[in-house]
Design a protein around this motif. Structure first.
Motif, mmCIF file in Angstrom:
data_model
loop_
_atom_site.group_PDB
_atom_site.id
_atom_site.type_symbol
_atom_site.label_atom_id
_atom_site.label_comp_id
_atom_site.label_asym_id
_atom_site.label_seq_id
_atom_site.Cartn_x
_atom_site.Cartn_y
_atom_site.Cartn_z
ATOM 1 N N SER A 172 0.847 -1.186 0.000
ATOM 2 C CA SER A 172 0.000 0.000 0.000
ATOM 3 C C SER A 172 0.882 1.234 0.000
ATOM 4 C CB SER A 172 -0.892 0.009 1.243
ATOM 5 O OG SER A 172 -0.077 0.062 2.405
ATOM 6 N N GLY A 173 0.269 2.358 -0.381
ATOM 7 C CA GLY A 173 1.000 3.617 -0.358
ATOM 8 C C GLY A 173 0.645 4.485 -1.534
ATOM 9 N N GLU B 58 9.201 12.265 6.365
ATOM 10 C CA GLU B 58 8.774 11.002 6.959
ATOM 11 C C GLU B 58 7.492 10.436 6.364
ATOM 12 O OE1 GLU B 58 9.114 13.973 8.222
ATOM 13 O OE2 GLU B 58 7.938 14.332 10.023
ATOM 14 N N GLY B 59 6.904 11.125 5.379
ATOM 15 C CA GLY B 59 5.709 10.534 4.782
ATOM 16 C C GLY B 59 5.000 11.492 3.862
ATOM 17 N N PRO B 60 3.917 11.036 3.224
ATOM 18 C CA PRO B 60 3.168 11.870 2.288
ATOM 19 C C PRO B 60 2.579 13.101 2.986
ATOM 20 C CG PRO B 60 2.445 9.567 2.192
ATOM 21 C CD PRO B 60 3.350 9.686 3.365
ATOM 22 N N ASP B 61 2.411 14.181 2.218
ATOM 23 C CA ASP B 61 1.885 15.416 2.798
ATOM 24 C C ASP B 61 0.527 15.806 2.228
ATOM 25 O OD1 ASP B 61 2.563 16.167 0.267
ATOM 26 O OD2 ASP B 61 3.996 17.727 0.857
ATOM 27 N N GLY B 62 0.054 15.069 1.217
ATOM 28 C CA GLY B 62 -1.261 15.373 0.661
ATOM 29 C C GLY B 62 -1.336 16.669 -0.131
ATOM 30 N N TRP C 166 12.749 4.941 4.534
ATOM 31 C CA TRP C 166 11.481 5.239 5.182
ATOM 32 C C TRP C 166 10.533 4.048 5.198
ATOM 33 C CZ3 TRP C 166 12.241 9.262 7.927
ATOM 34 C CH2 TRP C 166 13.155 10.218 7.488
ATOM 35 N N PRO C 167 9.922 3.787 6.339
ATOM 36 C CA PRO C 167 8.999 2.644 6.439
ATOM 37 C C PRO C 167 7.831 2.730 5.456
ATOM 38 C CG PRO C 167 9.471 3.556 8.623
ATOM 39 C CD PRO C 167 10.113 4.472 7.622
ATOM 40 N N HIS C 168 7.320 3.943 5.192
ATOM 41 C CA HIS C 168 6.160 4.025 4.285
ATOM 42 C C HIS C 168 6.544 3.653 2.856
ATOM 43 C CE1 HIS C 168 7.912 8.076 3.672
ATOM 44 N NE2 HIS C 168 7.279 8.080 2.528
ATOM 45 N N LEU C 169 7.820 3.812 2.498
ATOM 46 C CA LEU C 169 8.249 3.383 1.166
ATOM 47 C C LEU C 169 8.487 1.872 1.129
ATOM 48 C CD1 LEU C 169 10.661 6.334 0.269
ATOM 49 C CD2 LEU C 169 8.237 6.073 -0.280
ATOM 50 N N ALA C 170 8.918 1.312 2.255
ATOM 51 C CA ALA C 170 9.068 -0.151 2.333
ATOM 52 C C ALA C 170 7.724 -0.833 2.111
ATOM 53 C CB ALA C 170 9.658 -0.549 3.682
ATOM 54 N N ALA C 171 6.630 -0.156 2.518
ATOM 55 C CA ALA C 171 5.283 -0.735 2.343
ATOM 56 C C ALA C 171 4.883 -0.824 0.871
ATOM 57 C CB ALA C 171 4.255 0.091 3.111
ATOM 58 N N ARG D 279 9.838 -6.290 3.342
ATOM 59 C CA ARG D 279 10.522 -6.103 4.616
ATOM 60 C C ARG D 279 9.898 -4.907 5.299
ATOM 61 N NH1 ARG D 279 16.243 -4.224 2.080
ATOM 62 N NH2 ARG D 279 16.986 -4.086 4.205
ATOM 63 N N THR D 280 9.992 -4.856 6.602
ATOM 64 C CA THR D 280 9.564 -3.668 7.317
ATOM 65 C C THR D 280 10.806 -2.965 7.830
ATOM 66 O OG1 THR D 280 9.322 -4.998 9.287
ATOM 67 C CG2 THR D 280 7.321 -4.577 8.019
ATOM 68 N N LEU D 281 10.762 -1.648 7.820
ATOM 69 C CA LEU D 281 11.870 -0.866 8.344
ATOM 70 C C LEU D 281 11.366 -0.096 9.554
ATOM 71 C CD1 LEU D 281 13.390 0.455 4.989
ATOM 72 C CD2 LEU D 281 14.361 -1.263 6.517
ATOM 73 N N PRO D 282 12.212 0.058 10.574
ATOM 74 C CA PRO D 282 11.772 0.770 11.769
ATOM 75 C C PRO D 282 11.582 2.267 11.489
ATOM 76 C CG PRO D 282 14.092 0.216 11.926
ATOM 77 C CD PRO D 282 13.588 -0.443 10.682
ATOM 78 N N ASP D 283 10.750 2.903 12.292
ATOM 79 C CA ASP D 283 10.579 4.355 12.189
ATOM 80 C C ASP D 283 11.910 5.052 12.442
ATOM 81 O OD1 ASP D 283 7.897 4.637 11.527
ATOM 82 O OD2 ASP D 283 7.293 4.213 13.597
#
Lengths: 447, 400
Positions: free
Chosen positions: A197-198, B70-74, B139-144, B149-153
């Motif tokens: 997802s993303g 750290e993540g999307p900003d919309g 970044w964890p949200h890009l790993a998704a 794999r999961t990456l830590p915050d």
């Protein structure tokens, strides 16, 4: 109006069909070779240019196979370069669905579609074995039975990613300050193979989805093609079996709500031209001999027999001993993933019936020459093949790099055009236009 | 290899979207509706080649741009969306003839085998003008996006914080493995492996092809590459680095490092730290070429342009690199000054495209030429040669 023929050009591959010993054989890696063949195909108004893929060099007896052309570029990279050297020609990349992830695959294919103004195609292949897997992070982790499950879900996920941007996503309105419509790229896919997802990184390409090509011939492969593909790369190049295959696959379309025209069936074929039938036949024989050197004849024999036969005389009869059914000497060849004992019995039968030496036998049973004759005769055969339900066109595999398509484009294409069965000009900019395929339906956001 | 003028500065331009100011797409000279078209990029790189630049780089990310690390900003008022950088560079291969083409790729979620073949293929397609910028994707949200794999915050504001520091160090260690795999793959075909020997029926001499047999903590790769050795043998490897761990990564893995000094003294300190990092990792052979990144607005109205864009974006421009808004002469002064501190080259990130690229090629380059510190014609055939780097023999050649 007679049925129109679709033509594609296959860049000569890494098997013995490609003759490297000819004085006119050029580089298989120099960009100039790719540009020459692609521009020749475009001059001939072909639908698309096709590149195969390899992810592991082939081996025999634990050693890298050294008798055929070896080495090629990464297909999407060289096709992106060719997008800059051509204007209308479709560009088809073979890319494996096992050793790639949907996010990266989808963005690379969408990128090629943007950079070629809508000329990208993806030939989805499903190699899964541990031998190939040794080059990748995941290794050979996939059961053969799962390869189509993964391929289907990879393609399905890629389609979801391509659809995660709308066609009108980019607003770029300086006054309002809106560059992009809200929510572009949002996706969530939860399935057996992928839970991802993303935000997808790349806007929808000009074709929406690139043209999807499929080459599988098994029951599963045929269903996959009938449900999901736009083009089949078929191995059925003899008219009778081609008709049977054509009918079989086209009959599967209705249950997926698709029309017969929504899937084009294109067998891979070879050709040899001559000023007279005799000259063409002589050239064809010379090419067959060049394709199967004495060493190549023994290599084929060993691959089927599963035995070291390096002392066998290629100009003598087949070995007396029977194949070793357990020993697999060749790795990376799809054609030897078969019942080798049965294949050997068949070869022995042909050799005895026709009184052939080992090399002559290998030439006889592995030769792939489909159309041999004068340009007029070949044009007539191609036309008949299509008009009588053998295919929707052809993927031509020349035996020479890079000039192997020159005579076909100069001498056969004009005759097909005269017959009114092949375009004299491109009518639209995209590969979907060339193939007469509708744009993929955009899924309704509220559906 | 002696054609490189030691008194010449190297000049690169970092191409990305409509430029490095998030509101740059709103300038009258911008072409925001064409950012995903080949024509736009062909025009940019043709302009860069007219300016005799060493190379252009292409940014990439396995996700969308965001004003928040750290993540999307919309946000919808900034450029969103990118093309794959390797394919973009390849698209430009056949429409350019001298300039180096250097795409970025992630090495965290990608397959080193594919990346190695892609860059080698770019080198074939450009006849020796390919480079590469491997980067980590932390970044964890890009790993998704990959789900493998999961990456830590990460604590974006405290990279030295416990946890964050270890994660980043581990990702750079994996990146070094990825570059090692790619470099071995590039050497896995020796020169002259293709023999076309009709007498023995052999196309290649397989003794000149090599398994690389890399075994690491994150992956193992058998080899050899599917792609024959490329014109440069080893395409130019570059890395962006801001800190000791990435300096060591660059010293271990790269030929060129892009750094972000904010003053001449800062540049000198960074160069000293890069040299220390090279000692720490035991680098031998050619020294790292050190570039300084600058985010530039060029021209008499540069400061006013930047200010207007800041207003449109609703915030002053922020960057890891020093932001310079000034005339070509002022920029040339800075370049001359920092070169005194040992900076080998500059990677200029144009604030607005194509405007500031034209300022670089049309004003800055002539100014540097007048001062005798920039080439007046392309001389070298390959990108490595432009940096005075010899074409190396395959590492496997001696063993066979």
């Amino acid at each position: 109006m007679p049925k129109q023929i679709h033509l594609a050009a296959h860049f000569p591959g890494v098997n013995n069909t490609t003759v490297w010993s000819d004085p006119n054989a050029g580089s298989q890696i120099d960009i100039a070779s790719f540009v020459h063949l692609a521009r020749t195909a475009e001059r001939g108004r072909f639908d698309f240019f096709f590149l195969a893929e390899g992810l592991r060099l082939r081996e025999r007896k634990g050693l890298i196979h050294d008798l055929d052309v070896v080495g090629r570029p990464e297909s999407l990279t060289v096709l992106a370069a060719l997008a800059g050297a051509t204007e209308r020609l479709g560009l088809a990349a073979t890319v494996n669905s096992t050793f790639n992830e949907p996010y990266e695959l989808a963005r690379r294919l969408a990128t090629l579609d943007h950079l070629s103004d809508g000329r990208a195609a993806w030939n989805v292949v499903t190699s899964w074995d541990a031998f190939t897997g040794e080059n990748f992070r995941r290794g050979g982790y996939l059961d053969e039975a799962d390869r189509y499950a993964r391929a289907r879900e990879t393609l399905q996920t890629a389609r979801e990613l391509w659809d995660s941007w709308t066609d009108d996503a980019i607003v770029a309105d300086r006054e309002s300050g809106e560059f992009v419509r809200p929510g572009q790229g949002e996706f969530r896919h939860r399935g057996e193979q992928f839970d991802i997802s993303g935000l997808f990184s790349t806007p929808r390409g000009p074709q929406g989805h690139p043209v999807i090509i499929q080459a599988g011939d098994s029951e599963e492969g045929r269903e996959f093609a009938a449900s999901d593909a736009d083009v089949i790369f078929s191995r059925h190049s003899r008219l009778e079996e081609a008709r049977t295959f054509y009918k079989d696959v086209k009959s599967r379309l209705a249950k997926y709500g698709r029309a017969e025209d929504d899937l084009k069936i294109l067998p891979a074929v070879t050709f040899v031209l001559g000023a007279t039938e005799e000259e063409a036949a002589e050239r064809a024989a010379a090419i067959r001999t060049a394709q199967v050197s004495p060493q190549t004849a023994l290599a084929f024999l060993e691959s089927v027999w599963g035995r070291d036969l390096s002392d066998h005389d290629p100009d003598g009869p087949l070995p007396a001993a029977d194949p070793d059914p357990d020993e697999k000497l060749a790795k990376g060849w799809a054609r030897f993933n078969t019942d080798r004992a049965a294949l050997a019995r068949q070869w022995r039968k042909v050799a005895e019936e026709k009184n052939l030496t080992t090399r002559e036998l290998v030439i006889e049973v592995t030769s792939r020459q489909t159309f041999v004759g004068t340009p007029a005769a070949v044009a007539a055969q191609l036309d008949e093949f299509v008009q009588t339900g053998g295919s929707d066109g052809f993927i031509l595999a020349p035996h020479l790099t890079p000039g192997g398509l020159d005579d076909f484009v100069d001498e056969v294409v004009p005759l097909l055009q005269e017959r009114g069965v092949f375009r004299t000009e491109y009518t639209g900019p995209t590969l979907r236009d060339h193939l007469g395929l509708a744009a993929p339906r955009f899924p309704r956001k509220d559906a | 290899m002696t054609t490189v003028h030691r008194d010449h500065v190297h000049l690169a331009v970092a191409l990305d979207g409509a430029g490095w100011h998030p509101a740059a797409w709103r300038e009258a000279s911008a072409r925001p509706a064409e950012l995903f078209s080949a024509r736009y990029w062909s025009d940019l790189v043709a302009e860069a080649e007219r300016g005799l630049l060493d190379l252009v780089t292409f940014e990439d990310l396995l996700g969308q741009q965001s004003s928040r690390l750290e993540g999307p900003d919309g946000r919808t008022d900034q450029v969103r969306g990118r093309l794959d950088a390797v394919l973009l560079a390849a698209r430009l291969a056949t429409v350019t003839s001298h300039i180096g083409l250097v795409p970025a790729t992630s090495v965290t979620h990608t397959e080193p085998f594919h990346v190695g073949a892609g860059i080698a293929s770019l080198d074939h397609a450009t006849n020796g003008r390919a480079g590469w910028r491997p980067q980590i994707t932390a970044w964890p949200h890009l790993a998704a996006h990959f789900g493998r794999r999961t990456l830590p915050d990460l604590d974006v504001h405290h990279l030295q914080a416990p946890g964050t520091r270890e994660t980043v160090a581990e990702l750079f260690a994996e990146a070094a493995d990825a570059v090692e795999v790619v470099r071995r793959l590039w050497d896995s075909w020796e020169d002259g492996a293709e023999i076309r020997d009709a007498a023995t029926g052999r196309f290649i001499d397989r003794d000149k092809l090599h398994y690389i047999d890399f075994q690491g903590a994150h992956f193992s790769v058998r080899g050899p590459s599917i792609t024959p050795r490329s014109p440069q043998g080893q395409p130019l490897v570059t890395a962006l680095a801001h800190d000791r761990v990435p300096y060591e990564f660059a010293a271990r893995s790269a030929d060129v490092v892009y750094t972000t000094p904010h003053s001449r003294a800062d540049a000198a300190a960074i160069i000293a730290e890069v040299e220390e990092a090279a000692v720490t990792v035991g680098r031998t052979g050619e020294p790292l070429r050190v570039f300084a990144d600058l985010l530039v607005f060029v021209g008499a109205d540069a400061a006013a342009r930047k200010e207007r864009l800041d207003e449109l974006d609703g915030a002053p421009l922020a960057s890891d690199a020093l932001i310079v808004a000034g005339t070509a002469a002022e920029l040339a002064d800075l370049i001359e000054d920092w070169r005194g501190a040992g900076v080998d080259g500059f990677r200029l990130r144009p604030g607005g495209l194509p405007h500031d690229l034209a300022g670089i090629t049309g004003d800055l380059v002539p100014e540097l030429q007048r001062r005798g510190i920039f080439r007046t014609a392309y001389a070298e055939a390959t990108l490595r040669e432009r940096f005075g780097l010899a074409r190396p023999a395959s590492r496997y050649a001696a063993a066979s």
